[in-house]
Structure formats: structure tokens, C-alpha cells
Design an enzyme around this catalytic site. Structure first.
Site, PDB file in Angstrom:
ATOM      1  N   ARG A 188      54.526  82.718  56.326  1.00  0.00           N
ATOM      2  CA  ARG A 188      53.494  83.735  56.622  1.00  0.00           C
ATOM      3  C   ARG A 188      54.067  84.953  57.334  1.00  0.00           C
ATOM      4  O   ARG A 188      53.374  85.587  58.140  1.00  0.00           O
ATOM      5  CB  ARG A 188      52.369  83.140  57.466  1.00  0.00           C
ATOM      6  CG  ARG A 188      51.497  82.152  56.751  1.00  0.00           C
ATOM      7  CD  ARG A 188      50.424  82.872  55.928  1.00  0.00           C
ATOM      8  NE  ARG A 188      49.612  81.908  55.210  1.00  0.00           N
ATOM      9  CZ  ARG A 188      48.419  81.487  55.616  1.00  0.00           C
ATOM     10  NH1 ARG A 188      47.897  81.953  56.727  1.00  0.00           N
ATOM     11  NH2 ARG A 188      47.754  80.618  54.900  1.00  0.00           N
TER      12      ARG A 188
ATOM     13  N   ARG B 206      48.876  89.038  59.382  1.00  0.00           N
ATOM     14  CA  ARG B 206      48.024  89.748  60.333  1.00  0.00           C
ATOM     15  C   ARG B 206      48.642  90.021  61.691  1.00  0.00           C
ATOM     16  O   ARG B 206      48.095  90.793  62.468  1.00  0.00           O
ATOM     17  CB  ARG B 206      46.711  88.988  60.504  1.00  0.00           C
ATOM     18  CG  ARG B 206      45.805  89.120  59.296  1.00  0.00           C
ATOM     19  CD  ARG B 206      44.651  88.158  59.360  1.00  0.00           C
ATOM     20  NE  ARG B 206      45.159  86.791  59.340  1.00  0.00           N
ATOM     21  CZ  ARG B 206      44.399  85.718  59.146  1.00  0.00           C
ATOM     22  NH1 ARG B 206      43.101  85.854  58.980  1.00  0.00           N
ATOM     23  NH2 ARG B 206      44.926  84.515  59.138  1.00  0.00           N
TER      24      ARG B 206
ATOM     25  N   ARG C 131      45.715  96.321  54.659  1.00  0.00           N
ATOM     26  CA  ARG C 131      44.621  95.424  54.266  1.00  0.00           C
ATOM     27  C   ARG C 131      43.277  96.127  54.449  1.00  0.00           C
ATOM     28  O   ARG C 131      42.401  96.045  53.594  1.00  0.00           O
ATOM     29  CB  ARG C 131      44.691  94.172  55.122  1.00  0.00           C
ATOM     30  CG  ARG C 131      43.658  93.113  54.834  1.00  0.00           C
ATOM     31  CD  ARG C 131      43.906  91.996  55.839  1.00  0.00           C
ATOM     32  NE  ARG C 131      43.102  90.819  55.641  1.00  0.00           N
ATOM     33  CZ  ARG C 131      41.883  90.646  56.147  1.00  0.00           C
ATOM     34  NH1 ARG C 131      41.313  91.612  56.830  1.00  0.00           N
ATOM     35  NH2 ARG C 131      41.249  89.520  55.946  1.00  0.00           N
TER      36      ARG C 131
ATOM     37  N   ASP D 125      48.853  83.724  47.316  1.00  0.00           N
ATOM     38  CA  ASP D 125      48.244  82.570  47.976  1.00  0.00           C
ATOM     39  C   ASP D 125      48.275  81.372  47.039  1.00  0.00           C
ATOM     40  O   ASP D 125      48.218  81.529  45.814  1.00  0.00           O
ATOM     41  CB  ASP D 125      46.800  82.868  48.389  1.00  0.00           C
ATOM     42  CG  ASP D 125      46.309  81.843  49.409  1.00  0.00           C
ATOM     43  OD1 ASP D 125      46.609  82.001  50.600  1.00  0.00           O
ATOM     44  OD2 ASP D 125      45.670  80.859  49.001  1.00  0.00           O
TER      45      ASP D 125
ATOM     46  N   TYR E 117      41.448  71.577  48.070  1.00  0.00           N
ATOM     47  CA  TYR E 117      40.579  72.764  48.112  1.00  0.00           C
ATOM     48  C   TYR E 117      39.667  72.821  46.884  1.00  0.00           C
ATOM     49  O   TYR E 117      38.502  73.197  46.976  1.00  0.00           O
ATOM     50  CB  TYR E 117      41.416  74.049  48.197  1.00  0.00           C
ATOM     51  CG  TYR E 117      42.056  74.233  49.554  1.00  0.00           C
ATOM     52  CD1 TYR E 117      41.359  74.833  50.593  1.00  0.00           C
ATOM     53  CD2 TYR E 117      43.350  73.794  49.809  1.00  0.00           C
ATOM     54  CE1 TYR E 117      41.932  74.992  51.843  1.00  0.00           C
ATOM     55  CE2 TYR E 117      43.934  73.941  51.056  1.00  0.00           C
ATOM     56  CZ  TYR E 117      43.214  74.539  52.067  1.00  0.00           C
ATOM     57  OH  TYR E 117      43.781  74.686  53.301  1.00  0.00           O
TER      58      TYR E 117
HETATM   59  O1  CP3 Z   1      54.295  82.596  53.601  1.00  0.00           O
HETATM   60  C1  CP3 Z   1      53.819  83.669  53.165  1.00  0.00           C
HETATM   61  O2  CP3 Z   1      53.612  84.663  53.876  1.00  0.00           O
HETATM   62  C2  CP3 Z   1      53.538  83.793  51.694  1.00  0.00           C
HETATM   63  C3  CP3 Z   1      52.161  84.003  51.335  1.00  0.00           C
HETATM   64  C4  CP3 Z   1      51.225  82.866  51.608  1.00  0.00           C
HETATM   65  C5  CP3 Z   1      49.898  83.040  52.074  1.00  0.00           C
HETATM   66  N1  CP3 Z   1      49.294  81.827  52.088  1.00  0.00           N
HETATM   67  C6  CP3 Z   1      49.283  84.321  52.435  1.00  0.00           C
HETATM   68  C7  CP3 Z   1      47.988  84.311  53.125  1.00  0.00           C
HETATM   69  C8  CP3 Z   1      51.420  81.505  51.415  1.00  0.00           C
HETATM   70  C9  CP3 Z   1      52.670  80.759  50.990  1.00  0.00           C
HETATM   71  C10 CP3 Z   1      50.197  80.862  51.707  1.00  0.00           C
HETATM   72  C11 CP3 Z   1      50.033  79.420  51.582  1.00  0.00           C
HETATM   73  C12 CP3 Z   1      48.732  78.832  51.795  1.00  0.00           C
HETATM   74  N2  CP3 Z   1      47.508  79.373  51.595  1.00  0.00           N
HETATM   75  C13 CP3 Z   1      48.567  77.490  52.188  1.00  0.00           C
HETATM   76  C14 CP3 Z   1      49.692  76.511  52.418  1.00  0.00           C
HETATM   77  C15 CP3 Z   1      50.418  76.748  53.685  1.00  0.00           C
HETATM   78  C16 CP3 Z   1      49.594  76.616  54.897  1.00  0.00           C
HETATM   79  O3  CP3 Z   1      49.453  77.629  55.601  1.00  0.00           O
HETATM   80  O4  CP3 Z   1      49.112  75.507  55.190  1.00  0.00           O
HETATM   81  C17 CP3 Z   1      47.201  77.252  52.271  1.00  0.00           C
HETATM   82  C18 CP3 Z   1      46.555  75.963  52.697  1.00  0.00           C
HETATM   83  C19 CP3 Z   1      46.531  78.450  51.886  1.00  0.00           C
HETATM   84  C20 CP3 Z   1      45.072  78.691  51.749  1.00  0.00           C
HETATM   85  C21 CP3 Z   1      44.634  79.770  52.625  1.00  0.00           C
HETATM   86  N3  CP3 Z   1      44.921  81.097  52.436  1.00  0.00           N
HETATM   87  C22 CP3 Z   1      43.857  79.646  53.783  1.00  0.00           C
HETATM   88  C23 CP3 Z   1      43.352  78.347  54.346  1.00  0.00           C
HETATM   89  C24 CP3 Z   1      43.669  80.941  54.264  1.00  0.00           C
HETATM   90  C25 CP3 Z   1      42.760  81.345  55.382  1.00  0.00           C
HETATM   91  C26 CP3 Z   1      43.308  80.982  56.702  1.00  0.00           C
HETATM   92  C27 CP3 Z   1      43.836  82.212  57.365  1.00  0.00           C
HETATM   93  O5  CP3 Z   1      44.942  82.162  57.897  1.00  0.00           O
HETATM   94  O6  CP3 Z   1      43.079  83.186  57.366  1.00  0.00           O
HETATM   95  C28 CP3 Z   1      44.392  81.831  53.445  1.00  0.00           C
HETATM   96  C29 CP3 Z   1      44.487  83.298  53.622  1.00  0.00           C
HETATM   97  C30 CP3 Z   1      45.862  83.874  53.649  1.00  0.00           C
HETATM   98  N4  CP3 Z   1      46.894  83.535  52.831  1.00  0.00           N
HETATM   99  C31 CP3 Z   1      46.291  84.908  54.524  1.00  0.00           C
HETATM  100  C32 CP3 Z   1      47.628  85.185  54.187  1.00  0.00           C
HETATM  101  C33 CP3 Z   1      48.515  86.244  54.774  1.00  0.00           C
HETATM  102  C34 CP3 Z   1      45.442  85.615  55.556  1.00  0.00           C
HETATM  103  C35 CP3 Z   1      44.790  86.715  54.812  1.00  0.00           C
HETATM  104  C36 CP3 Z   1      44.149  87.765  55.645  1.00  0.00           C
HETATM  105  O7  CP3 Z   1      43.076  87.489  56.194  1.00  0.00           O
HETATM  106  O8  CP3 Z   1      44.711  88.876  55.697  1.00  0.00           O
END
Ligand code: CP3
Length: 344
Positions: A28, A32, A41, A78, A153
Site C-alpha cells: 500500500r 492515503r 484522488r 485492487d 468478498y
Molecule cells: O499495495 C498496493 O499499494 C497496491 C494496490 C493495492 C490496493 N489494495 C489499493 C487500495 C493492493 C495490492 C490492494 C490489496 C487489497 N485490496 C487487499 C489485500 C491486501 C490487504 O490489504 O489485506 C484487500 C483485502 C483489498 C480490498 C480493499 N480495497 C479494501 C478492504 C479496501 C478498503 C479499506 C481501506 O483501506 O480503505 C480497499 C481500498 C483500497 N485499495 C485503497 C487502496 C490504496 C484505499 C482507497 C482510498 O480510499 O483511496
């Protein structure tokens, strides 16, 4: 693996070569905690608007490299884009998290999915954009979710407490869950091969919820599908695969032996000294600083970093967190971490 470019320390580590200074990237790392991410964003509307806009997603992927010169760049997308391409609607509820509809609580709902792999096309465009502008020593990582985590999910339609909906369906109707897992796995192989064709140099499989499964279920829903993905991907492309079975704990060694992954990611609950002893001696490991220690910073952070470095000093090691970097992480702490790992 063969033929790693000699100037990419992360790729060389994945090929099994220990580096005197381990390469570093953070899960990640685009996100943010960076003001430049929040600004873009806000301008684009939301997270999915960023993901589906290749120039914007390219820019976001590159942002953390400019600040920290990480050794790896990870594609900005994602894991839930695959359910979207398999036929579920995907959106993010502000302050809550992802939503997928319809939820897949029955075999009939699973059978009714209609896939549209063109949904993934903008992501390949992002990969091409990043590949064209990456610093020459930076390794480009693609990724997908592992079938089990993605299925949790898809079945619940959202994040779920203890993944109970998916675990219950897996006991009540294992054949239906197998159908779903196979569909996710098929698309994941195509998706990862497509990312490689567009320019990624290694891939990571995120299995965030592998930890909630009983051992027999872990074999069926985590180890077996991961092994199949690795085998089928290898038949098509030649890139290393990092497996990240978060929460697998005592089942890590079996995962490492049985899935065929080239390297293994460790979450922060794993004792690195134990992991070094239990995992195959030549296998590269990635991890595993607690993301909350990075928020705390200071000398406690330095000691934590040193402990991880010392435990993995004799094997190929990629420095990372045990899970994604959190939103309220101070940028100065990330700078301190990178300097410490690089011995400066
Ligand atoms: O590592 C990286 O930066 C690569 C991009 C990436 C994202 N999500 C961007 C993202 C990767 C590899 C993921 C993986 C992901 N996404 C997982 C597996 C890893 C983990 O964290 O457990 C899961 C379960 C998800 C599903 C997901 N996406 C959730 C549950 C959420 C919301 C939670 C949160 O942090 O807001 C996301 C959103 C998400 N994916 C964001 C990012 C940068 C936040 C988006 C935002 O609000 O700007």
C-alpha cells in the site's frame, strides 16, 4: 528464475540472491498517507475513478518512488477488480469499505455470474504506462488476490467478520465454492499473464484471509488453488511469484513447500527467527515490520527494523511491512525506515 537484470536488487533477491542491503518496498505504498495521493484522488472523484484512469493510476504508482526511491513499484489497482470482471458490481462505501453485488450466497448466484474481462483493460494500460517510466533499478510488481480471499468478498458482498459467510458456504456446499474458486483462479491466471505481457516483472498473490481457515480447509482453499495458479502461470510466463498468506502462522511452512511460490511474504505476527528456521533455507522472504510500529516511529522503530534485518541476514530478504501501510503514518517515519534499512 533466470536472466534477472543485474541492476535490479529486488528481482535478484527473488531469484534467490542475498543482497548485503536488502531491497525495500511497502505494501500500500501508494495511498492515503501521501498528500499527493489525496490531492489526485479528490480531483478524480474516488478510488475506483483513479484505478480506471490509466494516466492517473500510473502517476499514483510512481508517487511513492519519487519520495522514497523504493526498490519496487506495485501496480495501483485492487484485488476486487477480478470480481468486477467476473460479473459483480463493485463500489466503495465511504468510511466503510468495498461492496460487491449481487452477493453469492448460493450456487445459483455463482452460476449466474457473467464475466467481462474487458473491465481489466484499463489496468493493462496502467501497467504499460508505469513500465515506460520506471527508474531502471526499480522492479515492477503486479498482483492479484488469491482465490480464497477474493471469494470471501464475493460471497459476503463486502468485508466480513471472520469471513463467516464464505467459511459456512464452503462447509455447506463445497462444490459450489469450488466452482467459484476455479472461476476466480482461471481469471487470475489470465490477469497475471496479461500484467506480465504489459510489463510487470514479478507478481504477488495477496491472501489476506488465509488465516481464518482450519487446516484441512487451508489445504483445499488456499494451498491447492495457489499451486494451480503458480503452475499454470509458469507455463505461460517466466516471472517470480510472491505468496502472501497473511495469518497462516504455523501453516506457513506447508504453504512454502506445497504451492511452488518463489518467495513468501510474512505478516507481523510471525516471529522472524522462527520463520528463518522453519522455511526452506534458500527461499526469499518478504516482511515483516509491524505497520503500527512504523506509526510509532523513534528508537522503537529502529530496534524493530534491526530485529527483522538481523533475523534474515543470512537469506534472501525483501524488507517490507507485515501488512499495508496505514493512512496516519508520518512520512518522516517512512524516511527514517528507508534510511535505517539502507544503513544511512
Ligand atoms: O499495495 C498496493 O499499494 C497496491 C494496490 C493495492 C490496493 N489494495 C489499493 C487500495 C493492493 C495490492 C490492494 C490489496 C487489497 N485490496 C487487499 C489485500 C491486501 C490487504 O490489504 O489485506 C484487500 C483485502 C483489498 C480490498 C480493499 N480495497 C479494501 C478492504 C479496501 C478498503 C479499506 C481501506 O483501506 O480503505 C480497499 C481500498 C483500497 N485499495 C485503497 C487502496 C490504496 C484505499 C482507497 C482510498 O480510499 O483511496
Amino acid at each position: 528464475m533466470t536472466g534477472s537484470p543485474p541492476n535490479k536488487s529486488l528481482l535478484r533477491t527473488l531469484a534467490g540472491e542475498r543482497q548485503s542491503v536488502p531491497p525495500i518496498w511497502l505494501m500500500r505504498q501508494a495511498g492515503r498517507y501521501l498528500p499527493e495521493y489525496r490531492a489526485l484522488r479528490a480531483e478524480k472523484g474516488g478510488f475506483l475513478d483513479l484505478v480506471n484512469d490509466p494516466p492517473a493510476a500510473t502517476e499514483v504508482t510512481l508517487q511513492p518512488l519519487r519520495r522514497f526511491a523504493f526498490d519496487g513499484a506495485i501496480l495501483f489497482s485492487d484485488i476486487l477488480m477480478v470480481p468486477n470482471a467476473l460479473g459483480q458490481r463493485l463500489w466503495f462505501e465511504a468510511g466503510e469499505g468495498p461492496r460487491l453485488a449481487p452477493e453469492l450466497r448460493t450456487r445459483a448466484a455463482i452460476d449466474a455470474l457473467e464475466a467481462d474481462s474487458a473491465i481489466l483493460d484499463p489496468i493493462y494500460a496502467t501497467v504499460r504506462g508505469v513500465a515506460a517510466s520506471l527508474p531502471p533499478t526499480t522492479t515492477f510488481l503486479g498482483f492479484a488476490g488469491s482465490p480464497w480471499t477474493v471469494a470471501t468478498y464475493m460471497i459476503a458482498g463486502k468485508g466480513s467478520r471472520e469471513q463467516a459467510e464464505a467459511r459456512r458456504l464452503a462447509y455447506a456446499d463445497p462444490a459450489a465454492v469450488q466452482t467459484l474458486i476455479d472461476r476466480i483462479a482461471d481469471m487470475t491466471v489470465d490477469y497475471l499473464a496479461g500484467q506480465v505481457a504489459a510489463g510487470v516483472e514479478a507478481v504477488q498473490l495477496f491472501d489476506s484471509w488465509s488465516g481464518s481457515l482450519a487446516p484441512v480447509e487451508f489445504e483445499r482453499w488456499v494451498v491447492a488453488p495457489t499451486a494451480r495458479i503458480v503452475e499454470r502461470l509458469r507455463a505461460r510466463v517466466n516471472v517470480p511469484v510472491i505468496g502472501f498468506p497473511k495469518g497462516a502462522g504455523g501453516k506457513l511452512a506447508a504453504y512454502a513447500r506445497e504451492t511452488g511460490v518463489d518467495a513468501i511474504g510474512l505478516d507481523e505476527t510471525v516471529d522472524p527467527v522462527w520463520a528463518d528456521r522453519e522455511l526452506p533455507a534458500t527461499m526469499p522472504v518478504q516482511g515483516n515490520l509491524d505497520p503500527l510500529l512504523l506509526i510509532a516511529g523513534g528508537e522503537a522503530l529502529d530496534r524493530g527494523v534491526d530485529r527483522v534485518l538481523a533475523a534474515f541476514a543470512d537469506r534472501p530478504h525483501i524488507f517490507n511491512l507485515g501488512h499495508g501501510i496505514q493512512q496516519d503514518t508520518p512520512i518522516a517515519h517512512v524516511e527514517r525506515l528507508v534510511a535505517r534499512v539502507r544503513g544511512r
